[in-house]
Design an enzyme around this catalytic site. Structure first.
Site, PDB file in Angstrom:
ATOM      1  N   TYR A 131       0.842  -1.200   0.000  1.00  0.00           N
ATOM      2  CA  TYR A 131       0.000   0.000   0.000  1.00  0.00           C
ATOM      3  C   TYR A 131       0.866   1.234   0.000  1.00  0.00           C
ATOM      4  O   TYR A 131       1.815   1.324   0.772  1.00  0.00           O
ATOM      5  CB  TYR A 131      -0.943   0.032   1.211  1.00  0.00           C
ATOM      6  CG  TYR A 131      -2.373  -0.127   0.737  1.00  0.00           C
ATOM      7  CD1 TYR A 131      -2.960   0.875  -0.032  1.00  0.00           C
ATOM      8  CD2 TYR A 131      -3.104  -1.269   1.001  1.00  0.00           C
ATOM      9  CE1 TYR A 131      -4.245   0.723  -0.527  1.00  0.00           C
ATOM     10  CE2 TYR A 131      -4.384  -1.429   0.508  1.00  0.00           C
ATOM     11  CZ  TYR A 131      -4.952  -0.425  -0.252  1.00  0.00           C
ATOM     12  OH  TYR A 131      -6.202  -0.569  -0.757  1.00  0.00           O
ATOM     13  N   GLU A 180      -0.598   4.737  -0.671  1.00  0.00           N
ATOM     14  CA  GLU A 180      -1.425   5.909  -0.982  1.00  0.00           C
ATOM     15  C   GLU A 180      -0.606   7.168  -0.776  1.00  0.00           C
ATOM     16  O   GLU A 180       0.144   7.292   0.195  1.00  0.00           O
ATOM     17  CB  GLU A 180      -2.669   5.928  -0.087  1.00  0.00           C
ATOM     18  CG  GLU A 180      -3.730   4.951  -0.571  1.00  0.00           C
ATOM     19  CD  GLU A 180      -4.957   4.929   0.337  1.00  0.00           C
ATOM     20  OE1 GLU A 180      -4.937   5.550   1.403  1.00  0.00           O
ATOM     21  OE2 GLU A 180      -5.934   4.258  -0.045  1.00  0.00           O
ATOM     22  N   ASP A 215      -5.693  13.374 -25.705  1.00  0.00           N
ATOM     23  CA  ASP A 215      -5.728  11.976 -25.279  1.00  0.00           C
ATOM     24  C   ASP A 215      -4.996  11.178 -26.360  1.00  0.00           C
ATOM     25  O   ASP A 215      -5.555  10.862 -27.401  1.00  0.00           O
ATOM     26  CB  ASP A 215      -7.188  11.536 -25.145  1.00  0.00           C
ATOM     27  CG  ASP A 215      -7.325  10.097 -24.669  1.00  0.00           C
ATOM     28  OD1 ASP A 215      -6.317   9.361 -24.690  1.00  0.00           O
ATOM     29  OD2 ASP A 215      -8.448   9.723 -24.286  1.00  0.00           O
ATOM     30  N   THR A 266      -2.792   5.800 -22.458  1.00  0.00           N
ATOM     31  CA  THR A 266      -2.643   4.451 -21.925  1.00  0.00           C
ATOM     32  C   THR A 266      -1.179   4.063 -22.128  1.00  0.00           C
ATOM     33  O   THR A 266      -0.441   4.724 -22.860  1.00  0.00           O
ATOM     34  CB  THR A 266      -3.496   3.439 -22.708  1.00  0.00           C
ATOM     35  OG1 THR A 266      -3.081   3.478 -24.082  1.00  0.00           O
ATOM     36  CG2 THR A 266      -4.978   3.744 -22.620  1.00  0.00           C
ATOM     37  N   LYS A 325      -1.226   0.335 -25.549  1.00  0.00           N
ATOM     38  CA  LYS A 325      -1.561   0.296 -26.972  1.00  0.00           C
ATOM     39  C   LYS A 325      -0.257   0.392 -27.782  1.00  0.00           C
ATOM     40  O   LYS A 325       0.584  -0.484 -27.625  1.00  0.00           O
ATOM     41  CB  LYS A 325      -2.592   1.383 -27.271  1.00  0.00           C
ATOM     42  CG  LYS A 325      -3.906   1.093 -26.509  1.00  0.00           C
ATOM     43  CD  LYS A 325      -4.996   2.119 -26.702  1.00  0.00           C
ATOM     44  CE  LYS A 325      -6.202   1.754 -25.842  1.00  0.00           C
ATOM     45  NZ  LYS A 325      -7.245   2.805 -25.864  1.00  0.00           N
ATOM     46  N   ARG A 344      -1.035  -2.853 -19.028  1.00  0.00           N
ATOM     47  CA  ARG A 344      -2.395  -2.303 -19.125  1.00  0.00           C
ATOM     48  C   ARG A 344      -2.574  -1.226 -18.058  1.00  0.00           C
ATOM     49  O   ARG A 344      -2.756  -1.526 -16.882  1.00  0.00           O
ATOM     50  CB  ARG A 344      -3.418  -3.425 -18.928  1.00  0.00           C
ATOM     51  CG  ARG A 344      -4.880  -3.011 -19.094  1.00  0.00           C
ATOM     52  CD  ARG A 344      -5.756  -4.217 -19.372  1.00  0.00           C
ATOM     53  NE  ARG A 344      -5.309  -4.845 -20.597  1.00  0.00           N
ATOM     54  CZ  ARG A 344      -5.645  -4.427 -21.830  1.00  0.00           C
ATOM     55  NH1 ARG A 344      -6.479  -3.434 -21.995  1.00  0.00           N
ATOM     56  NH2 ARG A 344      -5.158  -5.028 -22.896  1.00  0.00           N
TER      57      ARG A 344
HETATM   58  C1  LIG Z   1      -8.201   3.132 -25.042  1.00  0.00           C
HETATM   59  C2  LIG Z   1      -8.542   4.551 -24.846  1.00  0.00           C
HETATM   60  C3  LIG Z   1      -8.851   5.057 -23.567  1.00  0.00           C
HETATM   61  C4  LIG Z   1      -9.143   4.210 -22.373  1.00  0.00           C
HETATM   62  O1  LIG Z   1      -8.227   3.326 -21.955  1.00  0.00           O
HETATM   63  P1  LIG Z   1      -8.646   2.165 -20.931  1.00  0.00           P
HETATM   64  O2  LIG Z   1      -7.310   1.706 -20.470  1.00  0.00           O
HETATM   65  O3  LIG Z   1      -9.412   1.162 -21.715  1.00  0.00           O
HETATM   66  O4  LIG Z   1      -9.431   2.780 -19.832  1.00  0.00           O
HETATM   67  C5  LIG Z   1      -9.063   6.422 -23.436  1.00  0.00           C
HETATM   68  N1  LIG Z   1      -8.978   7.235 -24.494  1.00  0.00           N
HETATM   69  C6  LIG Z   1      -8.720   6.781 -25.728  1.00  0.00           C
HETATM   70  C7  LIG Z   1      -8.649   7.743 -26.857  1.00  0.00           C
HETATM   71  C8  LIG Z   1      -8.507   5.420 -25.944  1.00  0.00           C
HETATM   72  O5  LIG Z   1      -8.276   4.982 -27.179  1.00  0.00           O
END
Ligand SMILES: *Cc1c(COP(=O)(O)O)cnc(C)c1O
Length: 430
Positions: free
Chosen positions: A63, A65, A209, A235, A238, A244
């Site tokens: 933990y 936090e 994003d 993320t 990807k 993840r």
């Molecule tokens: C995949 C994605 C997310 C979310 O990611 P998670 O790990 O699935 O919560 C947010 N924004 C965009 C543009 C994405 O492609």
């Protein structure tokens, strides 16, 4: 009472295969599934063995936090170093003033930014989901759409690309506090510099994003949104090819608000084993080998798009600037769902996706979203992707020979093994 020592001892020392053969077998089957098909889901990747090792490591027990040096728990001296390394590497990789690496996933990264600077009811402008946005960019049933007044821009009907004049007009009308750029199914460059001008003109903050294309940014082959944005979210699993999870970059002036929004605002204890894996992922992403990998991802995406077009199919925007190719099936008799099913029979894994101005509902859709990061990770090159495109073209014919097509896909998989040498889970004993 007394603990049954023998059993307890076994639980404390045995591996998964011994304790839970059901799950071990399923993990082994999932490994074989991943090995035995061509993964074309644009948001997926196969992470590094080093990252898998970190994700399965002992900080899962800890933990912590708070933040390094300011924890609510004792015993954090080692995990502080882990989180500091991850933060420093993220900052240096992307040239950011501040990094928060605690987001459990991409959705939480976006939530942290919204919590940092917005109040419920505030206006936000983002790319609409059916034009390639993301559910955390204001979908009505998502927290973002429930808490904030989201408005959306789309792509132009002629070019299928973001029309920056339209974004400006919309921004002037809506007067958002925040503009969000980036999305999940947009194959072209996200021009954060142009969004910056628009944000400046209407006095909005700007968030990008880059969940999908972060790996390309890290490798320097997609323009970096970092210099133009107040916040950049992502993320790590990807194109970035890590665990993840998610993370947020921001300007120093927003650092405190962001950190507070993440904890105690929306999360409890950070997942430090995953943060250790993010640190490893950022280290790898700074190498020349990673840049070469991303260049191959790009070359493969161009090859895939060209092969589909040569085969008589429409590709949204006529190609791609990224790892992502949107197959537009509106001129054919195929729905996205039917095409997904047919390709699955041929050992190609894809996802149906709406195309802009789609008349079909999302569960059916008129497009298929494809991406090259995962297959490139197992070694696919342009020749392999010429074959992938050819398999797709042949599969989407009325009289396709499914068995033959599956054989061609399996031949590619055999030639490019995934995790060679990894023995799987069924024989593991600590
Ligand atoms: C995949 C994605 C997310 C979310 O990611 P998670 O790990 O699935 O919560 C947010 N924004 C965009 C543009 C994405 O492609």
């Amino acid at each position: 009472m007394a603990i049954a020592q023998e059993t307890f001892e076994q639980l404390r020392t045995a591996g998964l295969a011994e304790i839970d053969p059901d799950i071990a077998e399923l993990l082994g089957r999932e490994l074989e599934r991943q090995r035995g098909q061509i993964e074309l889901i644009a948001s997926e990747n196969f992470t590094w063995p080093s990252v898998l090792e970190a994700v399965g490591s002992v900080p899962t027990n800890k933990y912590a936090e708070g933040y390094p040096g300011k924890r609510y728990y004792g015993g954090c001296e080692v995990v502080d170093e882990i989180e500091d390394l991850a933060r420093e590497r993220a900052k240096s990789l992307f040239g950011a003033e501040h990094a928060n690496v605690q987001a459990h996933a991409g959705a939480q990264a976006n939530m942290a930014v919204y919590f940092a600077i917005l109040n419920p009811g505030d206006r936000v402008l983002g790319l609409s989901l059916d034009h390639g946005g993301h559910l955390t960019h204001g979908l009505k049933v998502n927290f973002s759409g429930k808490l904030y007044e989201f408005h959306h821009y789309g792509v132009s009907r002629e070019t299928m690309r973001v029309d920056y004049d339209e974004v400006l007009a919309k921004a002037k009308e809506v007067r958002p506090k925040l503009i969000v750029c980036g999305g999940s199914a947009y194959p072209r460059t996200v021009e954060a510099d142009r969004f910056r001008e628009i944000a400046h003109e209407v006095g909005a903050m700007l968030m990008c994003d880059m969940a999908h294309f972060a790996g390309l940014v890290a490798a320097g082959i997609h323009p970096s949104p970092v210099p133009h944005c107040d916040f950049v979210t992502s993320t790590t699993h990807k194109t970035l090819a890590g665990p993840r999870a998610g993370f947020v970059l921001c300007r120093a002036e927003h650092a405190q608000a962001l950190d507070r929004a993440n904890f105690p605002g929306e999360q409890g204890g950070p997942l430090l084993h995953t943060i250790a894996a993010k640190a490893a992922c950022f280290k790898i992403a700074a190498t020349d080998a990673f840049r070469d990998y991303q260049l191959q991802v790009r070359a493969n995406a161009d090859t895939l798009a060209a092969g589909l077009i040569d085969g008589g199919f429409d590709v949204l925007t006529g190609g791609t600037d990224t790892h992502l190719v949107q197959l537009d099936l509106r001129a054919t008799e195929w729905t996205g769902a039917a095409a997904e099913g047919r390709l699955d029979e041929c050992k190609l894994t894809v996802n149906r996706n709406t195309v802009p101005f789609d008349e079909r509902p999302p569960m059916v859709a008129s497009g298929v979203r494809l991406g090259t990061p995962a297959a490139t990770m197992r070694g696919f090159d342009e020749d392999d992707f010429r074959e992938v495109a050819s398999i797709i073209v042949d599969a989407l014919q009325d009289e396709a020979d499914i068995a033959a097509l599956r054989g061609r896909a399996e031949a590619l998989c055999d030639r490019r093994p995934l995790y060679p040498g990894f023995r799987g889970y069924t024989t593991y004993v600590a």
